[in-house]
Design a protein around this motif. Structure first.
Motif, PDB file in Angstrom:
ATOM      1  N   SER A 180      71.111  28.749 117.708  1.00 46.43           N
ATOM      2  CA  SER A 180      72.320  28.736 118.606  1.00 46.43           C
ATOM      3  C   SER A 180      71.466  28.201 119.942  1.00 46.43           C
ATOM      4  O   SER A 180      70.393  28.506 120.397  1.00 46.43           O
ATOM      5  N   PRO A 181      72.442  27.731 120.627  1.00 45.30           N
ATOM      6  CA  PRO A 181      72.243  27.106 121.865  1.00 45.30           C
ATOM      7  C   PRO A 181      71.716  28.453 122.895  1.00 45.30           C
ATOM      8  O   PRO A 181      72.308  29.552 122.804  1.00 45.30           O
ATOM      9  N   VAL A 182      70.891  27.932 123.807  1.00 46.86           N
ATOM     10  CA  VAL A 182      70.422  29.077 124.731  1.00 46.86           C
ATOM     11  C   VAL A 182      71.363  29.625 125.303  1.00 46.86           C
ATOM     12  O   VAL A 182      71.492  31.012 125.796  1.00 46.86           O
ATOM     13  N   SER A 183      72.528  28.994 125.868  1.00 46.55           N
ATOM     14  CA  SER A 183      73.654  29.385 126.544  1.00 46.55           C
ATOM     15  C   SER A 183      74.413  30.258 125.885  1.00 46.55           C
ATOM     16  O   SER A 183      75.602  30.802 126.585  1.00 46.55           O
ATOM     17  N   THR A 184      74.070  30.586 124.505  1.00 42.91           N
ATOM     18  CA  THR A 184      75.187  31.259 123.844  1.00 42.91           C
ATOM     19  C   THR A 184      74.537  32.766 123.632  1.00 42.91           C
ATOM     20  O   THR A 184      73.514  32.710 123.413  1.00 42.91           O
ATOM     21  N   ARG A 185      75.399  33.722 123.708  1.00 44.02           N
ATOM     22  CA  ARG A 185      74.766  35.144 123.740  1.00 44.02           C
ATOM     23  C   ARG A 185      74.793  35.606 122.207  1.00 44.02           C
ATOM     24  O   ARG A 185      74.088  36.480 121.989  1.00 44.02           O
ATOM     25  N   ASN A 186      75.585  34.896 121.402  1.00 45.66           N
ATOM     26  CA  ASN A 186      75.478  35.435 119.828  1.00 45.66           C
ATOM     27  C   ASN A 186      75.003  34.447 119.043  1.00 45.66           C
ATOM     28  O   ASN A 186      74.925  33.324 119.123  1.00 45.66           O
ATOM     29  N   TRP A 187      74.533  35.047 117.986  1.00 44.87           N
ATOM     30  CA  TRP A 187      73.956  33.903 116.957  1.00 44.87           C
ATOM     31  C   TRP A 187      74.884  33.064 116.140  1.00 44.87           C
ATOM     32  O   TRP A 187      75.872  33.941 115.680  1.00 44.87           O
ATOM     33  N   GLU A 188      74.627  31.916 116.006  1.00 44.89           N
ATOM     34  CA  GLU A 188      75.529  31.094 115.102  1.00 44.89           C
ATOM     35  C   GLU A 188      75.323  31.799 113.552  1.00 44.89           C
ATOM     36  O   GLU A 188      74.704  32.620 113.309  1.00 44.89           O
ATOM     37  N   GLU A 189      76.288  30.951 112.784  1.00 49.83           N
ATOM     38  CA  GLU A 189      76.265  31.354 111.473  1.00 49.83           C
ATOM     39  C   GLU A 189      74.989  31.009 110.611  1.00 49.83           C
ATOM     40  O   GLU A 189      74.294  30.123 111.138  1.00 49.83           O
TER      41      GLU A 189
ATOM     42  N   ARG B  93      62.841  32.096 121.245  1.00 50.01           N
ATOM     43  CA  ARG B  93      63.775  31.971 122.188  1.00 50.01           C
ATOM     44  C   ARG B  93      63.445  30.637 123.058  1.00 50.01           C
ATOM     45  O   ARG B  93      62.357  30.474 123.522  1.00 50.01           O
ATOM     46  N   ASN B  94      64.523  30.018 123.408  1.00 54.19           N
ATOM     47  CA  ASN B  94      64.282  28.803 124.330  1.00 54.19           C
ATOM     48  C   ASN B  94      63.451  27.950 123.750  1.00 54.19           C
ATOM     49  O   ASN B  94      62.556  27.145 124.479  1.00 54.19           O
ATOM     50  N   TYR B  95      63.281  27.541 122.661  1.00 54.62           N
ATOM     51  CA  TYR B  95      62.505  26.798 121.710  1.00 54.62           C
ATOM     52  C   TYR B  95      62.889  25.248 121.882  1.00 54.62           C
ATOM     53  O   TYR B  95      64.190  25.058 121.785  1.00 54.62           O
ATOM     54  N   ASN B  96      62.073  24.428 122.190  1.00 47.30           N
ATOM     55  CA  ASN B  96      62.355  22.905 122.273  1.00 47.30           C
ATOM     56  C   ASN B  96      62.531  22.201 121.048  1.00 47.30           C
ATOM     57  O   ASN B  96      61.387  22.004 120.355  1.00 47.30           O
TER      58      ASN B  96
END
Length: 110
Positions: free
Chosen positions: A45-54, A96-99
């Protein structure tokens, strides 16, 4: 299933930031499972998203000792994503916040 696995198309993409307007590019990397358990879920998920994507793997699993090519294609111009890998035994790896822009492969280990 071969050692190389199958290509997984993902609903995420990344563009490398530049001085001029960025064009979205697909981000590709190989997920390698060197753990002692099968991977049952991969969520990015993008860092800006609070929830996990599918779950990118859907109903599939990535057995221990196997690898799979992952493609992220969401037209975002960011490199920073969060990643959650869930294993059959209930354990997980959370990054978290992985490049992802410079990532060629990611190895999951115990």
């Amino acid at each position: 299933m071969s050692q190389k696995g199958v290509l997984v198309a993902v609903g995420l993409a990344v563009a490398v930031a530049a001085a001029f307007p960025a064009e979205a590019e697909d981000l590709k990397f190989t997920l390698i499972n060197e753990s002692s358990a099968d991977i049952t879920a991969l969520q990015i998920s993008p860092v800006s998203t609070r929830n996990w994507e599918e779950n990118i793997l859907g109903r599939d699993t990535l057995p221990k000792g196997y690898e799979v090519d992952i493609v992220i294609a969401d037209n975002l111009s960011t490199c920073s994503y969060d990643m959650l890998i869930t294993f059959k035994d209930g354990s997980n790896i959370e990054e978290r916040n992985y490049n992802f822009c410079d990532l060629k492969s990611y190895t999951a280990r115990d």
